[in-house]
Motif scaffolding. Structure first.
Motif, PDB file in Angstrom:
ATOM      1  N   GLU A 131      -9.575  45.515 -17.778  1.00 11.31           N
ATOM      2  CA  GLU A 131      -9.359  46.050 -19.287  1.00 11.31           C
ATOM      3  C   GLU A 131     -10.247  45.502 -20.348  1.00 11.31           C
ATOM      4  N   GLU A 132     -10.893  44.523 -20.020  1.00 14.97           N
ATOM      5  CA  GLU A 132     -11.939  43.808 -20.720  1.00 14.97           C
ATOM      6  C   GLU A 132     -13.334  44.666 -20.681  1.00 14.97           C
ATOM      7  N   TYR A 133     -13.612  45.555 -19.890  1.00 12.89           N
ATOM      8  CA  TYR A 133     -14.756  46.207 -20.041  1.00 12.89           C
ATOM      9  C   TYR A 133     -14.874  47.450 -20.661  1.00 12.89           C
ATOM     10  N   ASP A 134     -15.912  47.707 -21.273  1.00 14.92           N
ATOM     11  CA  ASP A 134     -15.825  49.182 -22.334  1.00 14.92           C
ATOM     12  C   ASP A 134     -17.007  50.055 -21.314  1.00 14.92           C
ATOM     13  N   VAL A 135     -17.754  49.607 -20.698  1.00 14.54           N
ATOM     14  CA  VAL A 135     -18.729  50.752 -19.783  1.00 14.54           C
ATOM     15  C   VAL A 135     -18.558  50.241 -18.421  1.00 14.54           C
ATOM     16  N   LEU A 136     -18.538  51.347 -17.473  1.00 19.05           N
ATOM     17  CA  LEU A 136     -18.390  51.028 -16.052  1.00 19.05           C
ATOM     18  C   LEU A 136     -19.405  51.895 -15.652  1.00 19.05           C
ATOM     19  N   PHE A 137     -20.609  51.021 -15.062  1.00 17.05           N
ATOM     20  CA  PHE A 137     -21.435  51.945 -13.933  1.00 17.05           C
ATOM     21  C   PHE A 137     -20.828  51.998 -12.713  1.00 17.05           C
ATOM     22  N   GLY A 162      -9.976  55.066 -22.321  1.00 15.63           N
ATOM     23  CA  GLY A 162     -10.983  54.582 -23.174  1.00 15.63           C
ATOM     24  C   GLY A 162     -12.468  53.891 -22.753  1.00 15.63           C
ATOM     25  N   LYS A 163     -12.733  54.085 -21.701  1.00 16.13           N
ATOM     26  CA  LYS A 163     -13.802  53.447 -21.096  1.00 16.13           C
ATOM     27  C   LYS A 163     -14.944  54.846 -20.900  1.00 16.13           C
ATOM     28  N   THR A 164     -16.307  54.043 -21.009  1.00 18.03           N
ATOM     29  CA  THR A 164     -17.165  54.927 -20.637  1.00 18.03           C
ATOM     30  C   THR A 164     -17.725  54.814 -19.151  1.00 18.03           C
ATOM     31  N   ILE A 165     -17.591  55.875 -18.423  1.00 15.70           N
ATOM     32  CA  ILE A 165     -18.074  55.731 -17.182  1.00 15.70           C
ATOM     33  C   ILE A 165     -19.582  56.436 -16.740  1.00 15.70           C
ATOM     34  N   VAL A 166     -20.453  55.655 -15.972  1.00 15.43           N
ATOM     35  CA  VAL A 166     -21.753  56.285 -15.756  1.00 15.43           C
ATOM     36  C   VAL A 166     -21.941  56.231 -14.245  1.00 15.43           C
ATOM     37  N   PRO A 167     -21.738  57.459 -13.709  1.00 17.74           N
ATOM     38  CA  PRO A 167     -22.240  57.225 -12.043  1.00 17.74           C
ATOM     39  C   PRO A 167     -23.692  57.542 -11.791  1.00 17.74           C
ATOM     40  N   PHE A 168     -23.993  56.802 -10.607  1.00  8.53           N
ATOM     41  CA  PHE A 168     -25.158  56.819 -10.082  1.00  8.53           C
ATOM     42  C   PHE A 168     -25.252  56.659  -8.596  1.00  8.53           C
ATOM     43  N   CYS A 169     -26.027  57.372  -7.845  1.00  9.63           N
ATOM     44  CA  CYS A 169     -26.021  57.581  -6.536  1.00  9.63           C
ATOM     45  C   CYS A 169     -27.374  57.441  -5.912  1.00  9.63           C
ATOM     46  N   THR A 170     -27.392  56.993  -4.487  1.00  8.56           N
ATOM     47  CA  THR A 170     -28.827  57.134  -3.775  1.00  8.56           C
ATOM     48  C   THR A 170     -28.163  58.091  -2.573  1.00  8.56           C
ATOM     49  N   SER A 171     -29.338  58.573  -2.138  1.00  6.24           N
ATOM     50  CA  SER A 171     -29.463  59.276  -0.923  1.00  6.24           C
ATOM     51  C   SER A 171     -30.685  59.519  -0.130  1.00  6.24           C
ATOM     52  N   GLY A 172     -30.586  60.153   1.038  1.00  5.08           N
ATOM     53  CA  GLY A 172     -31.851  60.392   1.753  1.00  5.08           C
ATOM     54  C   GLY A 172     -32.642  61.557   1.192  1.00  5.08           C
ATOM     55  N   GLY A 173     -32.049  62.329   0.015  1.00  6.21           N
ATOM     56  CA  GLY A 173     -32.770  63.500  -0.187  1.00  6.21           C
ATOM     57  C   GLY A 173     -31.778  64.442  -1.200  1.00  6.21           C
ATOM     58  N   SER A 174     -30.616  64.681  -1.027  1.00  8.33           N
ATOM     59  CA  SER A 174     -29.554  65.275  -1.621  1.00  8.33           C
ATOM     60  C   SER A 174     -29.234  64.749  -3.072  1.00  8.33           C
ATOM     61  N   ALA A 190     -11.019  58.625 -19.790  1.00 10.03           N
ATOM     62  CA  ALA A 190     -12.022  57.871 -19.753  1.00 10.03           C
ATOM     63  C   ALA A 190     -13.149  58.977 -20.248  1.00 10.03           C
ATOM     64  N   GLN A 191     -14.324  58.516 -20.667  1.00  9.45           N
ATOM     65  CA  GLN A 191     -15.679  59.430 -21.193  1.00  9.45           C
ATOM     66  C   GLN A 191     -16.567  59.292 -20.106  1.00  9.45           C
ATOM     67  N   TRP A 192     -16.882  60.272 -19.025  1.00 10.95           N
ATOM     68  CA  TRP A 192     -18.021  60.389 -18.209  1.00 10.95           C
ATOM     69  C   TRP A 192     -19.370  60.890 -18.708  1.00 10.95           C
ATOM     70  N   LEU A 193     -20.262  60.009 -18.463  1.00  8.62           N
ATOM     71  CA  LEU A 193     -21.519  60.683 -18.728  1.00  8.62           C
ATOM     72  C   LEU A 193     -22.299  61.333 -17.482  1.00  8.62           C
ATOM     73  N   LEU A 214     -29.555  56.631 -21.862  1.00 14.89           N
ATOM     74  CA  LEU A 214     -28.309  57.282 -22.014  1.00 14.89           C
ATOM     75  C   LEU A 214     -27.665  57.230 -23.201  1.00 14.89           C
ATOM     76  N   GLY A 215     -28.487  56.606 -24.355  1.00 18.56           N
ATOM     77  CA  GLY A 215     -27.678  56.676 -25.572  1.00 18.56           C
ATOM     78  C   GLY A 215     -26.641  55.839 -25.860  1.00 18.56           C
ATOM     79  N   LEU A 216     -26.393  54.945 -25.039  1.00 19.39           N
ATOM     80  CA  LEU A 216     -25.406  53.930 -25.084  1.00 19.39           C
ATOM     81  C   LEU A 216     -25.797  52.579 -26.081  1.00 19.39           C
ATOM     82  N   ASP A 217     -24.951  52.051 -26.752  1.00 20.27           N
ATOM     83  CA  ASP A 217     -25.215  50.663 -27.469  1.00 20.27           C
ATOM     84  C   ASP A 217     -24.830  49.552 -26.613  1.00 20.27           C
ATOM     85  N   PHE A 218     -25.745  48.853 -26.263  1.00 28.38           N
ATOM     86  CA  PHE A 218     -25.403  47.702 -25.582  1.00 28.38           C
ATOM     87  C   PHE A 218     -25.616  46.348 -25.973  1.00 28.38           C
TER      88      PHE A 218
END
Length: 220
Positions: A131-137, A162-174, A190-193, A214-218
């Motif tokens: 609950e303490e976090y505002d942004v989650l990658f 109420g959190k902002t979620i930013v997904p990221f991934c790694t892959s062999g090509g896809s 949640a707000q997903w970017l 990303l335009g986020l204020d850190f």
């Protein structure tokens, strides 16, 4: 003559005692004023040290990731280091072996899990202060065009309202495909970017160029 001297002596005594009494009163009043001033200075000092002004809290960021082969881990560490953020590894209760990760084997553990949308591998440990976090990658590798099912376990384990979620991934090509959109359906409020596919070999500068865009204020 004696009467005159007696009258003069009595007058001098009266004047002397009156003068002494006057000096005593001035000394008492001066002491009271000194005490009041000291108390005022003490109060002012206390007010300066403990101002009744709430401290502003900066944006608190968490980087959570699952990485079976440590590729996604490197990207997660770049983000956490660049933002001075907390980092959390999603660790399976039952570690994945090389055989489990063999996508050419139809009977491998990962193949079975990815063919079952309801599979939810157990996670070892948890985050007690989400609950303490505002942004989650949230980072993960791409398996069979999707995020590993253990990431679904993670997303269903917490309230991200109420959190902002930013997904990221790694892959062999896809690319990221529908993986982030499918994870978003497991949360509410949640707000997903838009997510980003990154290469395991990307430098921290490259990763942070994406993060800073990303335009986020850190700011703290």
């Amino acid at each position: 003559m004696r009467k005159i001297l007696s009258v003069l002596l009595v007058s001098l005594l009266i004047f002397f005692f009156a003068a002494c009494g006057s000096e005593k009163n001035i000394s008492q009043e001066s002491g009271e004023e000194s005490t009041d001033t000291s108390e005022g200075q003490t109060n002012e000092s206390e007010n300066l040290e403990n101002p009744d002004i709430p401290e502003e809290q900066g944006t608190k960021v968490l980087v959570a990731y699952f990485s079976a082969t440590n590729t996604t881990q490197g990207i997660a560490e770049h983000i956490a280091n660049g933002l001075s953020a907390d980092i959390y590894e999603i660790v399976p209760e039952e570690p994945y072996t090389d055989a489990d990760l063999n996508y050419n084997d139809n009977n491998s553990r990962t193949t079975i899990e990815m063919n079952d949308p309801n599979a939810r591998p157990a996670i070892s440990g948890s985050i007690e202060n989400m609950e303490e976090y505002d942004v989650l990658f949230i980072g993960f590798p791409i398996w069979w065009g999707e995020a590993p099912r253990i990431v679904s376990t993670f997303m269903e384990s917490y309230d991200f309202s109420g959190k902002t979620i930013v997904p990221f991934c790694t892959s062999g090509g896809s690319g990221m495909g529908s993986s982030a959109a499918n994870l978003e359906q497991l949360t509410s409020g949640a707000q997903w970017l838009a997510g980003q596919r990154l290469n395991g070999s990307d430098s921290q500068d490259t990763v942070m160029e994406w993060v800073n865009g990303l335009g986020l204020d850190f700011g703290e």
